[in-house]
Design a protein around this motif. Sequence first.
Motif, PDB file in Angstrom:
ATOM      1  N   VAL A  84      -4.797   6.099   3.741  1.00 12.97           N
ATOM      2  CA  VAL A  84      -4.424   4.684   3.820  1.00 12.97           C
ATOM      3  C   VAL A  84      -4.903   4.108   5.153  1.00 12.97           C
ATOM      4  O   VAL A  84      -5.508   3.035   5.205  1.00 12.97           O
ATOM      5  CB  VAL A  84      -2.903   4.489   3.644  1.00 12.97           C
ATOM      6  N   ASP A  85      -4.678   4.839   6.239  1.00 10.48           N
ATOM      7  CA  ASP A  85      -5.099   4.377   7.560  1.00 10.48           C
ATOM      8  C   ASP A  85      -6.618   4.224   7.642  1.00 10.48           C
ATOM      9  O   ASP A  85      -7.127   3.262   8.227  1.00 10.48           O
ATOM     10  CB  ASP A  85      -4.604   5.332   8.645  1.00 10.48           C
ATOM     11  N   GLU A  86      -7.362   5.164   7.061  1.00 11.27           N
ATOM     12  CA  GLU A  86      -8.826   5.075   7.044  1.00 11.27           C
ATOM     13  C   GLU A  86      -9.282   3.830   6.294  1.00 11.27           C
ATOM     14  O   GLU A  86     -10.187   3.118   6.755  1.00 11.27           O
ATOM     15  CB  GLU A  86      -9.435   6.315   6.383  1.00 11.27           C
ATOM     16  N   LEU A  87      -8.669   3.566   5.152  1.00 11.05           N
ATOM     17  CA  LEU A  87      -9.049   2.395   4.364  1.00 11.05           C
ATOM     18  C   LEU A  87      -8.765   1.104   5.123  1.00 11.05           C
ATOM     19  O   LEU A  87      -9.578   0.171   5.100  1.00 11.05           O
ATOM     20  CB  LEU A  87      -8.324   2.407   3.016  1.00 11.05           C
ATOM     21  N   PHE A 123      -7.122 -12.562  -3.169  1.00 11.44           N
ATOM     22  CA  PHE A 123      -6.549 -11.474  -3.950  1.00 11.44           C
ATOM     23  C   PHE A 123      -5.893 -10.462  -3.018  1.00 11.44           C
ATOM     24  O   PHE A 123      -6.455 -10.110  -1.977  1.00 11.44           O
ATOM     25  CB  PHE A 123      -7.613 -10.771  -4.802  1.00 11.44           C
ATOM     26  N   GLU A 124      -4.729  -9.980  -3.406  1.00 11.89           N
ATOM     27  CA  GLU A 124      -3.995  -8.996  -2.615  1.00 11.89           C
ATOM     28  C   GLU A 124      -3.985  -7.652  -3.339  1.00 11.89           C
ATOM     29  O   GLU A 124      -3.825  -7.587  -4.558  1.00 11.89           O
ATOM     30  CB  GLU A 124      -2.552  -9.454  -2.411  1.00 11.89           C
ATOM     31  N   VAL A 125      -4.158  -6.598  -2.543  1.00 11.72           N
ATOM     32  CA  VAL A 125      -3.967  -5.234  -3.052  1.00 11.72           C
ATOM     33  C   VAL A 125      -2.977  -4.526  -2.141  1.00 11.72           C
ATOM     34  O   VAL A 125      -2.868  -4.826  -0.947  1.00 11.72           O
ATOM     35  CB  VAL A 125      -5.273  -4.412  -3.147  1.00 11.72           C
ATOM     36  N   GLU A 126      -2.251  -3.603  -2.719  1.00 12.18           N
ATOM     37  CA  GLU A 126      -1.341  -2.744  -1.979  1.00 12.18           C
ATOM     38  C   GLU A 126      -1.857  -1.323  -2.133  1.00 12.18           C
ATOM     39  O   GLU A 126      -2.053  -0.851  -3.255  1.00 12.18           O
ATOM     40  CB  GLU A 126       0.070  -2.866  -2.547  1.00 12.18           C
ATOM     41  N   LEU A 127      -2.111  -0.666  -1.026  1.00 13.81           N
ATOM     42  CA  LEU A 127      -2.583   0.713  -1.026  1.00 13.81           C
ATOM     43  C   LEU A 127      -1.425   1.602  -0.617  1.00 13.81           C
ATOM     44  O   LEU A 127      -1.002   1.597   0.536  1.00 13.81           O
ATOM     45  CB  LEU A 127      -3.755   0.870  -0.056  1.00 13.81           C
ATOM     46  N   VAL A 128      -0.897   2.342  -1.575  1.00 14.40           N
ATOM     47  CA  VAL A 128       0.316   3.104  -1.393  1.00 14.40           C
ATOM     48  C   VAL A 128      -0.019   4.554  -1.059  1.00 14.40           C
ATOM     49  O   VAL A 128      -0.796   5.194  -1.771  1.00 14.40           O
ATOM     50  CB  VAL A 128       1.184   3.055  -2.669  1.00 14.40           C
ATOM     51  N   ALA A 129       0.585   5.062   0.004  1.00 16.17           N
ATOM     52  CA  ALA A 129       0.397   6.464   0.378  1.00 16.17           C
ATOM     53  C   ALA A 129       1.244   7.359  -0.532  1.00 16.17           C
ATOM     54  O   ALA A 129       2.395   7.044  -0.824  1.00 16.17           O
ATOM     55  CB  ALA A 129       0.800   6.696   1.829  1.00 16.17           C
TER      56      ALA A 129
END
Length: 131
Positions: A84-87, A123-129
């Motif tokens: 997630v941090d890398e993205l 547009f919103e995205v949520e990147l979940v760990a």
Amino acid sequence: MAAGMVHHIEIWVPDLGRAVKSWGWLLEALGYAAFQDWPDGRSWRLGETYVVVEQSPALTSDRHERLRPGLNHLAFHAGGRERVDELVEEAAAYGWTLMFPDRHPYAGGDAHYAAYLENEDGFEVELVATT
């Protein structure tokens, strides 16, 4: 295929080139592979599900409004916290902006490690760990 599984998601975008840059990078970083390509659209596939971005002449606006009725955001499993941090580190180069930076990575709550990103088209995205 199991009933209820998502078959595909189609996102209408105001600028195909910009969408391919932002969505293409994100989807490929999450493991999707290029799937279809036509003059007004592209798609990426992961397993049996695919995501489409298309620039339709029937659009009635040039920006997505996530706070209006309709789609607010898409949430993706993104891997571990490091991923997630890398993205998040890479996202700006592809047109994404970190939302809620003062609360990142816990904007969704103390037990929810995630990044919320918004692209140039709203547009919103949520990147979940994953734990």
